[in-house]
Enzyme design. Structure first.
Site, short mmCIF file in Angstrom:
data_model
loop_
_atom_site.label_atom_id
_atom_site.label_comp_id
_atom_site.label_asym_id
_atom_site.label_seq_id
_atom_site.Cartn_x
_atom_site.Cartn_y
_atom_site.Cartn_z
N ASP A 83 0.83 -1.21 0.00
CA ASP A 83 0.00 0.00 0.00
C ASP A 83 0.86 1.26 0.00
OD1 ASP A 83 -2.08 -1.86 0.37
OD2 ASP A 83 -2.05 -1.60 2.53
N GLU A 134 -11.23 -1.93 -3.28
CA GLU A 134 -10.55 -1.07 -2.31
C GLU A 134 -9.46 -0.27 -3.01
OE1 GLU A 134 -9.37 -3.87 0.65
OE2 GLU A 134 -8.00 -4.96 -0.66
#
Length: 322
Positions: A31, A201
């Site tokens: 991420d 997401e």
């Protein structure tokens, strides 16, 4: 919105897989935030204990830096009991003389989550002005909400308005306006859904020409070589949408044109992010290395544009194209 037992099982499986990597090896990147430049170095931040940091002088060779938090704001545990200091999916911008770092505080398998903000005048740990200030909670979600307050990404429009996209599973990706002075949620702001899929997401927003582009991840992350993550995209003439894919499908009903999927040995690419100094010409992301037992790493590629205005993943910059 997750309504079926199968959907919840998929979500739980993904999050339990994340829990299994709660203590990653040094250098593991998951991420990654937008990459920004501070003096002679470029920096990005990523999921990890206290939020991990990395710096580079050439966008190729990266060195780990100190975590953002060594001691944690009291509100983390008050608002999200059970969080152990492992903070997720940060994003970083420069605005009004400060670096603004947004990040997720959550626990696995639940939407009892929060997005926080920390600021610092510099990213250089050797600078006497260095130090992260807790600016507090931006937005939170609890059981009963139909969204999950994680995976923030910040968009600054040409009009200087400030927006945040966020979300994971549940009812999908949300958009909210932020206060341009404090960086916190704008008064009376309500989340607006702008994309949905059963597995979704890691949103990001950019502007190119007359369009806003929304990048999201479909599929499951955090399973190493078995990850099914892929990056999809849609576009809109306004930041609030609707976002449509190449076939005209709305992203709120599952649409999204494939931008980047698995290209072995680069498996499950995710978390599209921008790179300061290369507007609209390069992007970063993480992937699972099929030649290294699914170890998650940072990737950088050139960002190309078709004649009809759609983004396309170009040549590899990191690792260097062979």
């Amino acid at each position: 919105m997750l309504k079926s037992g199968r959907s919840f099982a998929l979500l739980t499986g993904c999050l339990l897989a994340q829990a299994a990597i709660a203590a990653p090896p040094a250098g593991k990147v998951h991420d990654p935030s937008s990459i920004v430049r501070n003096t002679k170095l470029s920096w990005f931040f990523s999921t990890g204990p206290g939020i991990k940091s990395f710096s580079s002088s050439d966008l190729t060779n990266w060195s780990p830096g100190p975590p953002v938090f060594k001691t944690f704001p009291a509100w983390h545990n008050e608002q999200v009991p059970g969080n152990n200091g492992y903070l997720w999916a940060p994003d970083l911008i420069w605005r009004d003389g400060r670096y603004w770092l947004y990040y997720s505080v959550s626990t696995f398998g639940k939407n009892h989550s929060a997005i926080g903000l920390a600021t610092s005048p510099t990213l250089d740990p050797q600078d006497r002005l260095y130090g992260w200030k807790d600016e507090g909670l931006v937005i939170q979600s609890k059981r009963g909400n139909d969204y999950n307050a994680i995976d923030p990404a910040i968009f600054q429009g040409a009009d200087k308005r400030l927006w945040m996209v966020f979300g994971s599973f549940w009812s999908g990706i949300q958009l909210v306006p932020l206060d341009p002075v404090t960086g916190l949620l704008k008064k009376d702001a309500k989340p607006q859904r702008i994309a949905w899929s059963e597995q979704i997401e890691a949103p990001a927003l950019i502007q190119h020409g007359k369009f806003h582009y929304l990048f999201v991840n479909h599929g499951l992350c955090c399973r190493g070589v078995d990850s099914t993550y892929e990056i999809r995209v849609g576009r809109s003439k306004t930041v609030t949408g609707p976002y449509l894919d190449k076939d005209g499908r709305e992203m709120t009903t599952g649409g999204g044109t494939l931008f980047l999927g698995t290209e072995k040995p680069f498996i499950g690419p995710g978390h599209f992010a921008t790179i300061e100094g290369y507007p609209g010409t390069r992007f970063s992301f993480h992937y699972y290395d099929g030649n290294a037992n699914g170890f998650s790493k940072l990737g950088i590629r050139e960002l190309e544009w078709t004649e009809d205005g759609w983004p396309r993943a170009g040549k590899w910059v990191m690792p260097e194209a062979k």
